[in-house]
Design a protein around this motif. Sequence first.
Motif, PDB file in Angstrom:
ATOM      1  N   SER A  97     -49.011 -59.399 -77.421  1.00 29.63           N
ATOM      2  CA  SER A  97     -48.149 -60.305 -76.670  1.00 29.63           C
ATOM      3  C   SER A  97     -48.635 -61.739 -76.771  1.00 29.63           C
ATOM      4  CB  SER A  97     -48.072 -59.885 -75.193  1.00 29.63           C
ATOM      5  OG  SER A  97     -49.298 -60.122 -74.531  1.00 29.63           O
ATOM      6  N   VAL A  98     -47.680 -62.656 -76.718  1.00 31.51           N
ATOM      7  CA  VAL A  98     -47.958 -64.083 -76.578  1.00 31.51           C
ATOM      8  C   VAL A  98     -46.922 -64.643 -75.619  1.00 31.51           C
ATOM      9  CG1 VAL A  98     -48.781 -64.243 -78.965  1.00 31.51           C
ATOM     10  CG2 VAL A  98     -46.442 -64.948 -78.417  1.00 31.51           C
ATOM     11  N   CYS A  99     -47.212 -65.788 -75.035  1.00 28.27           N
ATOM     12  CA  CYS A  99     -46.194 -66.438 -74.204  1.00 28.27           C
ATOM     13  C   CYS A  99     -46.309 -67.955 -74.323  1.00 28.27           C
ATOM     14  CB  CYS A  99     -46.288 -66.000 -72.749  1.00 28.27           C
ATOM     15  SG  CYS A  99     -47.819 -66.410 -71.905  1.00 28.27           S
ATOM     16  N   TYR A 100     -45.159 -68.581 -74.231  1.00 25.03           N
ATOM     17  CA  TYR A 100     -45.035 -70.037 -74.200  1.00 25.03           C
ATOM     18  C   TYR A 100     -44.737 -70.428 -72.748  1.00 25.03           C
ATOM     19  CZ  TYR A 100     -44.367 -69.818 -79.323  1.00 25.03           C
ATOM     20  OH  TYR A 100     -44.516 -69.604 -80.683  1.00 25.03           O
ATOM     21  N   VAL A 101     -45.469 -71.401 -72.226  1.00 23.60           N
ATOM     22  CA  VAL A 101     -45.351 -71.801 -70.819  1.00 23.60           C
ATOM     23  C   VAL A 101     -45.173 -73.305 -70.745  1.00 23.60           C
ATOM     24  CG1 VAL A 101     -46.404 -71.666 -68.529  1.00 23.60           C
ATOM     25  CG2 VAL A 101     -46.920 -69.906 -70.226  1.00 23.60           C
ATOM     26  N   THR A 141     -42.741 -69.554 -67.711  1.00 21.70           N
ATOM     27  CA  THR A 141     -42.647 -69.089 -69.088  1.00 21.70           C
ATOM     28  C   THR A 141     -41.288 -69.473 -69.650  1.00 21.70           C
ATOM     29  OG1 THR A 141     -41.757 -66.929 -68.418  1.00 21.70           O
ATOM     30  CG2 THR A 141     -44.159 -67.107 -68.651  1.00 21.70           C
ATOM     31  N   ILE A 142     -41.271 -69.828 -70.930  1.00 19.31           N
ATOM     32  CA  ILE A 142     -39.989 -70.113 -71.577  1.00 19.31           C
ATOM     33  C   ILE A 142     -39.791 -69.220 -72.800  1.00 19.31           C
ATOM     34  CG2 ILE A 142     -39.878 -72.481 -70.724  1.00 19.31           C
ATOM     35  CD1 ILE A 142     -40.763 -73.431 -73.511  1.00 19.31           C
ATOM     36  N   GLY A 143     -40.796 -68.406 -73.097  1.00 17.92           N
ATOM     37  CA  GLY A 143     -40.673 -67.460 -74.204  1.00 17.92           C
ATOM     38  C   GLY A 143     -41.811 -66.453 -74.159  1.00 17.92           C
ATOM     39  N   ILE A 144     -41.488 -65.173 -74.078  1.00 21.55           N
ATOM     40  CA  ILE A 144     -42.507 -64.113 -74.071  1.00 21.55           C
ATOM     41  C   ILE A 144     -42.188 -63.147 -75.199  1.00 21.55           C
ATOM     42  CG2 ILE A 144     -43.525 -62.188 -72.782  1.00 21.55           C
ATOM     43  CD1 ILE A 144     -42.808 -63.650 -70.206  1.00 21.55           C
ATOM     44  N   GLY A 184     -41.283 -67.737 -79.795  1.00 18.05           N
ATOM     45  CA  GLY A 184     -40.886 -69.105 -80.121  1.00 18.05           C
ATOM     46  C   GLY A 184     -39.383 -69.265 -80.205  1.00 18.05           C
ATOM     47  N   ALA A 185     -38.717 -68.249 -80.775  1.00 16.38           N
ATOM     48  CA  ALA A 185     -37.251 -68.294 -80.845  1.00 16.38           C
ATOM     49  C   ALA A 185     -36.654 -68.290 -79.439  1.00 16.38           C
ATOM     50  CB  ALA A 185     -36.738 -67.102 -81.646  1.00 16.38           C
ATOM     51  N   LYS A 186     -37.261 -67.538 -78.521  1.00 15.95           N
ATOM     52  CA  LYS A 186     -36.776 -67.521 -77.140  1.00 15.95           C
ATOM     53  C   LYS A 186     -36.993 -68.874 -76.472  1.00 15.95           C
ATOM     54  CE  LYS A 186     -37.181 -62.557 -76.260  1.00 15.95           C
ATOM     55  NZ  LYS A 186     -37.623 -61.512 -75.318  1.00 15.95           N
ATOM     56  N   ALA A 187     -38.133 -69.500 -76.772  1.00 12.85           N
ATOM     57  CA  ALA A 187     -38.391 -70.834 -76.224  1.00 12.85           C
ATOM     58  C   ALA A 187     -37.345 -71.830 -76.720  1.00 12.85           C
ATOM     59  CB  ALA A 187     -39.796 -71.296 -76.611  1.00 12.85           C
ATOM     60  N   ASP A 188     -36.976 -71.741 -77.989  1.00  8.97           N
ATOM     61  CA  ASP A 188     -35.945 -72.626 -78.536  1.00  8.97           C
ATOM     62  C   ASP A 188     -34.609 -72.400 -77.843  1.00  8.97           C
ATOM     63  OD1 ASP A 188     -37.742 -73.737 -80.284  1.00  8.97           O
ATOM     64  OD2 ASP A 188     -36.955 -72.746 -82.078  1.00  8.97           O
ATOM     65  N   VAL A 245     -36.700 -80.534 -81.749  1.00 11.19           N
ATOM     66  CA  VAL A 245     -37.949 -81.290 -81.926  1.00 11.19           C
ATOM     67  C   VAL A 245     -38.310 -82.093 -80.678  1.00 11.19           C
ATOM     68  CG1 VAL A 245     -37.713 -81.447 -84.424  1.00 11.19           C
ATOM     69  CG2 VAL A 245     -36.776 -83.281 -82.987  1.00 11.19           C
ATOM     70  N   ARG A 246     -37.398 -82.202 -79.734  1.00 12.50           N
ATOM     71  CA  ARG A 246     -37.701 -82.896 -78.482  1.00 12.50           C
ATOM     72  C   ARG A 246     -38.524 -82.030 -77.522  1.00 12.50           C
ATOM     73  NH1 ARG A 246     -32.166 -85.909 -76.423  1.00 12.50           N
ATOM     74  NH2 ARG A 246     -31.456 -86.756 -78.432  1.00 12.50           N
ATOM     75  N   LEU A 247     -38.527 -80.717 -77.729  1.00  8.02           N
ATOM     76  CA  LEU A 247     -39.304 -79.832 -76.861  1.00  8.02           C
ATOM     77  C   LEU A 247     -40.785 -80.165 -77.016  1.00  8.02           C
ATOM     78  CD1 LEU A 247     -39.478 -77.424 -74.923  1.00  8.02           C
ATOM     79  CD2 LEU A 247     -39.440 -75.907 -76.919  1.00  8.02           C
ATOM     80  N   ASP A 248     -41.463 -80.397 -75.913  1.00  8.68           N
ATOM     81  CA  ASP A 248     -42.854 -80.849 -75.976  1.00  8.68           C
ATOM     82  C   ASP A 248     -43.600 -80.361 -74.741  1.00  8.68           C
ATOM     83  OD1 ASP A 248     -45.052 -82.096 -77.018  1.00  8.68           O
ATOM     84  OD2 ASP A 248     -44.372 -84.142 -76.640  1.00  8.68           O
ATOM     85  N   GLY A 249     -44.918 -80.521 -74.768  1.00  8.39           N
ATOM     86  CA  GLY A 249     -45.733 -80.198 -73.603  1.00  8.39           C
ATOM     87  C   GLY A 249     -45.816 -78.718 -73.294  1.00  8.39           C
TER      88      GLY A 249
END
Length: 372
Positions: free
Chosen positions: A213-217, A222-225, A240-244, A309-313
């Motif tokens: 598992s990995v997650c983007y926070v 969370t914005i993508g798991i 990453g696709a879920k975060a997008d 490409v504006r997604l940051d932080g």
Amino acid sequence: MELRYGINPGQAATAEPVVAGDWPVRVVNGEPSYINVLDALNGWQLVREASLGLGRVAAASFNHVSPAGAAVAGDLDEVAAGLYGVRGGGVGELTSAYLRARDADPKSSYGDFVAVSRPVDLELAEVLGGLVSDGIVAPGFEAGTVERLSRKKNGRFLVMEADQDFVPPREEMREVYGVRLTQERPEEAVGPAVAGEDLRLGMVVARYTQSNSVCYVRDGMTIGIGAGQQSRVDCTRLAGAKADIWWLRRHPKVSGLTFRDEVRRQERINWQVRWCEGDLTAYERERFDQALAEPAQELTSAERAEWIVRLDGVAFVSDGALPFRDNVDHAQRHGVRSIAEPGGSIRSDEVAKACSEYGITLTRTGVRLFHH
């Protein structure tokens, strides 16, 4: 405790405490299945640990024994507030934490099991009354909330109360195909050695997500798991696709979609997600157009790329060591600026070099968080 059924209907199942009479959770309403119990136990541990470690109200949306989303209390942006029919700055901490958790991957949160770290209040009970969920676990329920929740699903909505003072046994046991496995219970994931709330939240989430598992926070949610993938880089790409998608749902052409009044909230959410994914079938496109009150403005490839490409932080957490730099190469495409991973792979130097190239802060935790 007699369970409704096991992992699948037709499988008889029961549950009993390791120490007679010492239950970590109790049933207040409804009849749990085997998976309901697993969701409740995993969900409660996640929100309890996150809340204690971060000092904030925490919530999680579980489905199939992994979180679809998790968050601590915070501001709801206009997109999430509009979808759920609330005022972004006018909801309490408990409601904001849950809606932020559910909004991470609202398609996967359909029919979820809710976990919250604070007793349920009437505001959250009312919000849940308008959403498709199977049950909730919480450390308590304010007056009137159980009655409100028990009206869901024709009285079958599962309400479970967690014991905040329960201390689990030091050893955990599992029996599989005639073999009994015993192991020590792992230490809690959040520690002072990891800087940044998002990385610390990500470590807790990873601990209760099926491995790999990995997650983007980002900003305490969370914005993508990515869960249960055999290849870690596949997990990184999936999450990453879920975060997008989460980010694209904030594009004016997506958030501005106007649906017919009769289209339900979950259908609107699902159409938003599918529209962002950009691969509607001919049948789906026909139904999508029928659901709209006004024609959709096409989202071009160039507009999609310019927005992403504006997604940051964004913070990125991996439950196991990153074996190759390709995980970093993919993660940086989704606004990642910090990474936490156990370290110790034979190519750890290459991973560190990739982080340096992209200006990503790398934290080696020394803690593996596999969960099976």
